[in-house]
Design a protein around this motif. Structure first.
Motif, PDB file in Angstrom:
ATOM      1  N   GLU A 135     -29.766 -40.330  40.543  1.00 44.95           N
ATOM      2  CA  GLU A 135     -28.886 -39.155  40.591  1.00 44.95           C
ATOM      3  C   GLU A 135     -29.553 -37.862  40.116  1.00 44.95           C
ATOM      4  OE1 GLU A 135     -24.377 -39.754  40.010  1.00 44.95           O
ATOM      5  OE2 GLU A 135     -25.278 -41.441  38.929  1.00 44.95           O
ATOM      6  N   PRO A 136     -30.231 -37.841  38.962  1.00 49.25           N
ATOM      7  CA  PRO A 136     -30.844 -36.573  38.552  1.00 49.25           C
ATOM      8  C   PRO A 136     -31.890 -36.079  39.538  1.00 49.25           C
ATOM      9  CG  PRO A 136     -31.550 -38.380  37.119  1.00 49.25           C
ATOM     10  CD  PRO A 136     -30.424 -38.888  37.950  1.00 49.25           C
ATOM     11  N   LYS A 137     -32.595 -36.995  40.180  1.00 54.33           N
ATOM     12  CA  LYS A 137     -33.619 -36.596  41.134  1.00 54.33           C
ATOM     13  C   LYS A 137     -32.990 -36.070  42.421  1.00 54.33           C
ATOM     14  CE  LYS A 137     -36.750 -39.779  38.943  1.00 54.33           C
ATOM     15  NZ  LYS A 137     -37.402 -41.085  38.919  1.00 54.33           N
ATOM     16  N   VAL A 138     -31.882 -36.658  42.830  1.00 54.65           N
ATOM     17  CA  VAL A 138     -31.190 -36.154  44.014  1.00 54.65           C
ATOM     18  C   VAL A 138     -30.559 -34.789  43.711  1.00 54.65           C
ATOM     19  CG1 VAL A 138     -29.329 -36.591  45.661  1.00 54.65           C
ATOM     20  CG2 VAL A 138     -30.797 -38.474  44.924  1.00 54.65           C
ATOM     21  N   ALA A 139     -30.041 -34.611  42.497  1.00 55.30           N
ATOM     22  CA  ALA A 139     -29.494 -33.309  42.104  1.00 55.30           C
ATOM     23  C   ALA A 139     -30.572 -32.231  42.190  1.00 55.30           C
ATOM     24  CB  ALA A 139     -28.924 -33.380  40.691  1.00 55.30           C
ATOM     25  N   ALA A 140     -31.757 -32.533  41.663  1.00 52.10           N
ATOM     26  CA  ALA A 140     -32.864 -31.578  41.727  1.00 52.10           C
ATOM     27  C   ALA A 140     -33.285 -31.336  43.177  1.00 52.10           C
ATOM     28  CB  ALA A 140     -34.045 -32.100  40.913  1.00 52.10           C
ATOM     29  N   LEU A 141     -33.332 -32.401  43.960  1.00 49.59           N
ATOM     30  CA  LEU A 141     -33.722 -32.284  45.364  1.00 49.59           C
ATOM     31  C   LEU A 141     -32.745 -31.389  46.125  1.00 49.59           C
ATOM     32  CD1 LEU A 141     -35.583 -33.175  47.672  1.00 49.59           C
ATOM     33  CD2 LEU A 141     -34.157 -35.218  47.933  1.00 49.59           C
ATOM     34  N   ALA A 142     -31.451 -31.535  45.857  1.00 51.53           N
ATOM     35  CA  ALA A 142     -30.445 -30.719  46.537  1.00 51.53           C
ATOM     36  C   ALA A 142     -30.670 -29.235  46.272  1.00 51.53           C
ATOM     37  CB  ALA A 142     -29.041 -31.139  46.088  1.00 51.53           C
ATOM     38  N   VAL A 143     -30.969 -28.876  45.014  1.00 51.55           N
ATOM     39  CA  VAL A 143     -31.168 -27.472  44.652  1.00 51.55           C
ATOM     40  C   VAL A 143     -32.479 -26.944  45.234  1.00 51.55           C
ATOM     41  CG1 VAL A 143     -31.526 -25.872  42.731  1.00 51.55           C
ATOM     42  CG2 VAL A 143     -29.766 -27.646  42.570  1.00 51.55           C
ATOM     43  N   LEU A 144     -33.551 -27.713  45.108  1.00 50.80           N
ATOM     44  CA  LEU A 144     -34.846 -27.256  45.603  1.00 50.80           C
ATOM     45  C   LEU A 144     -34.850 -27.123  47.120  1.00 50.80           C
ATOM     46  CD1 LEU A 144     -37.122 -29.398  43.280  1.00 50.80           C
ATOM     47  CD2 LEU A 144     -36.792 -26.915  43.166  1.00 50.80           C
ATOM     48  N   GLU A 145     -34.236 -28.083  47.806  1.00 49.40           N
ATOM     49  CA  GLU A 145     -34.136 -27.978  49.271  1.00 49.40           C
ATOM     50  C   GLU A 145     -33.357 -26.730  49.676  1.00 49.40           C
ATOM     51  OE1 GLU A 145     -34.463 -32.186  51.636  1.00 49.40           O
ATOM     52  OE2 GLU A 145     -32.473 -31.405  51.186  1.00 49.40           O
ATOM     53  N   HIS A 146     -32.288 -26.461  48.945  1.00 49.39           N
ATOM     54  CA  HIS A 146     -31.461 -25.303  49.270  1.00 49.39           C
ATOM     55  C   HIS A 146     -32.253 -24.001  49.068  1.00 49.39           C
ATOM     56  CE1 HIS A 146     -27.677 -23.117  49.802  1.00 49.39           C
ATOM     57  NE2 HIS A 146     -28.064 -22.353  48.798  1.00 49.39           N
ATOM     58  N   LEU A 147     -32.967 -23.894  47.962  1.00 43.38           N
ATOM     59  CA  LEU A 147     -33.767 -22.699  47.722  1.00 43.38           C
ATOM     60  C   LEU A 147     -34.834 -22.530  48.799  1.00 43.38           C
ATOM     61  CD1 LEU A 147     -34.232 -22.946  43.851  1.00 43.38           C
ATOM     62  CD2 LEU A 147     -32.917 -21.202  45.073  1.00 43.38           C
ATOM     63  N   TRP A 148     -35.447 -23.636  49.185  1.00 41.64           N
ATOM     64  CA  TRP A 148     -36.481 -23.557  50.219  1.00 41.64           C
ATOM     65  C   TRP A 148     -35.872 -23.191  51.569  1.00 41.64           C
ATOM     66  CZ3 TRP A 148     -41.363 -22.751  50.443  1.00 41.64           C
ATOM     67  CH2 TRP A 148     -42.055 -22.990  51.629  1.00 41.64           C
ATOM     68  N   ALA A 149     -34.716 -23.746  51.893  1.00 44.92           N
ATOM     69  CA  ALA A 149     -34.085 -23.454  53.184  1.00 44.92           C
ATOM     70  C   ALA A 149     -33.745 -21.973  53.323  1.00 44.92           C
ATOM     71  CB  ALA A 149     -32.825 -24.298  53.356  1.00 44.92           C
ATOM     72  N   ARG A 150     -33.492 -21.302  52.184  1.00 47.66           N
ATOM     73  CA  ARG A 150     -33.122 -19.878  52.216  1.00 47.66           C
ATOM     74  C   ARG A 150     -34.254 -18.985  51.731  1.00 47.66           C
ATOM     75  NH1 ARG A 150     -26.777 -19.274  50.809  1.00 47.66           N
ATOM     76  NH2 ARG A 150     -27.267 -17.308  51.828  1.00 47.66           N
ATOM     77  N   ARG A 151     -35.459 -19.478  51.819  1.00 52.84           N
ATOM     78  CA  ARG A 151     -36.604 -18.741  51.290  1.00 52.84           C
ATOM     79  C   ARG A 151     -36.838 -17.402  51.971  1.00 52.84           C
ATOM     80  NH1 ARG A 151     -38.027 -22.731  54.611  1.00 52.84           N
ATOM     81  NH2 ARG A 151     -39.617 -22.428  56.225  1.00 52.84           N
ATOM     82  N   GLU A 152     -36.464 -17.301  53.242  1.00 54.04           N
ATOM     83  CA  GLU A 152     -36.711 -16.059  53.977  1.00 54.04           C
ATOM     84  C   GLU A 152     -35.889 -14.890  53.424  1.00 54.04           C
ATOM     85  OE1 GLU A 152     -38.962 -15.402  56.048  1.00 54.04           O
ATOM     86  OE2 GLU A 152     -39.689 -17.372  56.709  1.00 54.04           O
ATOM     87  N   GLU A 153     -34.893 -15.178  52.611  1.00 62.46           N
ATOM     88  CA  GLU A 153     -34.134 -14.102  51.957  1.00 62.46           C
ATOM     89  C   GLU A 153     -34.965 -13.398  50.891  1.00 62.46           C
ATOM     90  OE1 GLU A 153     -30.591 -15.840  50.421  1.00 62.46           O
ATOM     91  OE2 GLU A 153     -29.830 -16.446  52.394  1.00 62.46           O
ATOM     92  N   ARG A 154     -36.016 -14.072  50.413  1.00 61.99           N
ATOM     93  CA  ARG A 154     -36.959 -13.502  49.443  1.00 61.99           C
ATOM     94  C   ARG A 154     -36.256 -12.952  48.204  1.00 61.99           C
ATOM     95  NH1 ARG A 154     -42.133 -12.951  51.875  1.00 61.99           N
ATOM     96  NH2 ARG A 154     -42.028 -13.482  54.101  1.00 61.99           N
ATOM     97  N   ARG A 155     -35.386 -13.794  47.649  1.00 62.28           N
ATOM     98  CA  ARG A 155     -34.680 -13.449  46.407  1.00 62.28           C
ATOM     99  C   ARG A 155     -35.374 -14.178  45.265  1.00 62.28           C
ATOM    100  NH1 ARG A 155     -28.852 -15.352  47.041  1.00 62.28           N
ATOM    101  NH2 ARG A 155     -28.505 -14.022  45.212  1.00 62.28           N
ATOM    102  N   PRO A 156     -36.074 -13.455  44.386  1.00 68.17           N
ATOM    103  CA  PRO A 156     -36.895 -14.116  43.366  1.00 68.17           C
ATOM    104  C   PRO A 156     -36.082 -15.015  42.444  1.00 68.17           C
ATOM    105  CG  PRO A 156     -37.429 -11.778  43.521  1.00 68.17           C
ATOM    106  CD  PRO A 156     -36.194 -11.987  44.333  1.00 68.17           C
ATOM    107  N   VAL A 157     -36.703 -16.112  42.044  1.00 64.82           N
ATOM    108  CA  VAL A 157     -36.104 -17.013  41.063  1.00 64.82           C
ATOM    109  C   VAL A 157     -37.232 -17.791  40.400  1.00 64.82           C
ATOM    110  CG1 VAL A 157     -35.717 -18.865  42.761  1.00 64.82           C
ATOM    111  CG2 VAL A 157     -34.360 -18.802  40.658  1.00 64.82           C
TER     112      VAL A 157
END
Length: 363
Positions: A207-229
């Motif tokens: 579960e913790p690894k899937v939680a992290a994967l969900a967030v990281l995938e989401h950030l990568w999927a929206r990377r073209e927005e170029r919003r720093p984090v």
């Protein structure tokens, strides 16, 4: 230039040491063995980033050490305490305790990650994989109340096998799933100043690894927005192993390798904290341009650090074996020259800490 005061020069308590906040747009590696004061010191830097920049941070926190980042210490000055109190800090809990629940939506995962959760191979389990893809096209949540019985009643053998796989793995029982409610990625999209994800309270080890994967995938999927984090991963060896064993671990490591290699230009910057460099995937470690080194004794680890981080001398790196708690070497792009530091005091509370040995009362 915005600078972050993190402590004083080792041996000169009157000489302040500052980091260049602008250079956190490079990946940072933070390392120190257990007992070196690594997590406390990391908190010092995160507090300064909170107070002196507008950079949003997402903190993956496996031990709940940063869940009290909203609470200032009695020793903090009034101005800093007021600024922390006014900051948008969101804490998501995976287990019991105060705070928002850490939930994710199964349907937000990529097809490959969904298959990893269900331990399916797109070739070896082609029919089940295909059934999952078509099923999730219209699904609102992963909820077995109606879905699994419907699949079991299907005339399609692939759907029946998929239902049995879901039941056998008990994936629907995970507390991670939002079941139609909000996901943590919705808040991450809002870019609070700090989003703390407490990963330590889940029952299933994936579960913790899937939680992290969900967030990281989401950030990568929206990377073209170029919003720093700034993506802060404490105990990063749990999420970025050089030898991932399960399908979920492999998907997570692959995503972090991709972010390490390509994320910088999109504003996705990593800060990885761990006990040993050999515990981190080499394709991630090699992309780090900033180094924070606390006490490390193992000769193999010191040799690895000297090899990867050539901007710090081998002698300086080897000196870390002599550090006491709270001492560190900072080198790389975020400081003008390699510098030995006595870390400063925390402003906010540290939620973790060592468990003390119970002693007999004096007679």
């Amino acid at each position: 230039m915005t600078t972050l005061t993190i402590g004083t020069a080792l041996g000169d308590p009157d000489a302040k040491v500052e980091l260049d906040a602008r250079r956190f747009n490079r990946h940072t590696f933070w390392v120190g063995q257990s007992g070196s004061g690594k997590t406390y010191a990391l908190g010092v830097v995160l507090e300064q980033l909170l107070l002196e920049t507008e950079l949003p941070m997402v903190v993956f926190d496996p031990n709940g050490d940063f869940t009290r980042l909203q609470e200032t210490r009695l020793t903090a000055n009034e101005v800093d305490a007021a600024r922390v109190a006014a900051s948008d800090i969101r804490v998501f809990r995976s287990g019991a305790g105060e705070g928002e629940r850490l939930h994710a939506r199964f349907v937000d995962l990529s097809a490959a990650s969904k298959a990893a959760v269900l331990q399916m191979d797109p070739i070896a389990d082609a029919d089940e994989y295909n059934a999952l893809i078509h099923l999730e096209q219209d699904a609102e949540s992963l909820d077995g109340r109606g879905m699994v019985p419907d699949l079991l009643a299907s005339a399609d053998p692939a759907k029946v096998r998929l239902a049995k796989r879901i039941e056998n793995l008990q994936v629907l029982e995970w507390n991670l799933w939002s079941r139609g409610a909000n996901s943590v990625v919705d808040v991450v999209d809002e870019r609070p100043r700090v989003t703390v994800l407490d990963l330590g309270g889940f029952e299933h080890p994936a579960e913790p690894k899937v939680a992290a994967l969900a967030v990281l995938e989401h950030l990568w999927a929206r990377r073209e927005e170029r919003r720093p984090v700034l993506i802060v991963i404490d105990e990063a060896h749990n999420l970025c192993s050089p030898n991932p064993e399960t399908a979920v671990e492999r998907a997570l490591t692959e995503q972090l390798v991709q972010i390490a290699a390509e994320g910088r230009k999109f504003g996705l910057w990593l800060l990885l904290s761990t006990q040993r460099p050999t515990k981190i995937h080499p394709n991630v470690l090699s992309q780090c341009d900033n180094l924070a080194l606390m006490r490390v004794n193992a000769p193999r680890d010191l040799a690895e650090l000297a090899d990867v981080f050539g901007f710090a001398s081998e002698d300086a790196i080897r000196r870390s074996a002599e550090f006491v708690q709270g001492q560190a070497l900072f080198a790389g792009g975020f400081i003008s020259a390699p510098t030995f530091v006595q870390m400063g005091a925390r402003i906010t509370e540290e939620a973790g800490g060592d468990v003390k040995v119970p002693l007999r009362a004096e007679r």
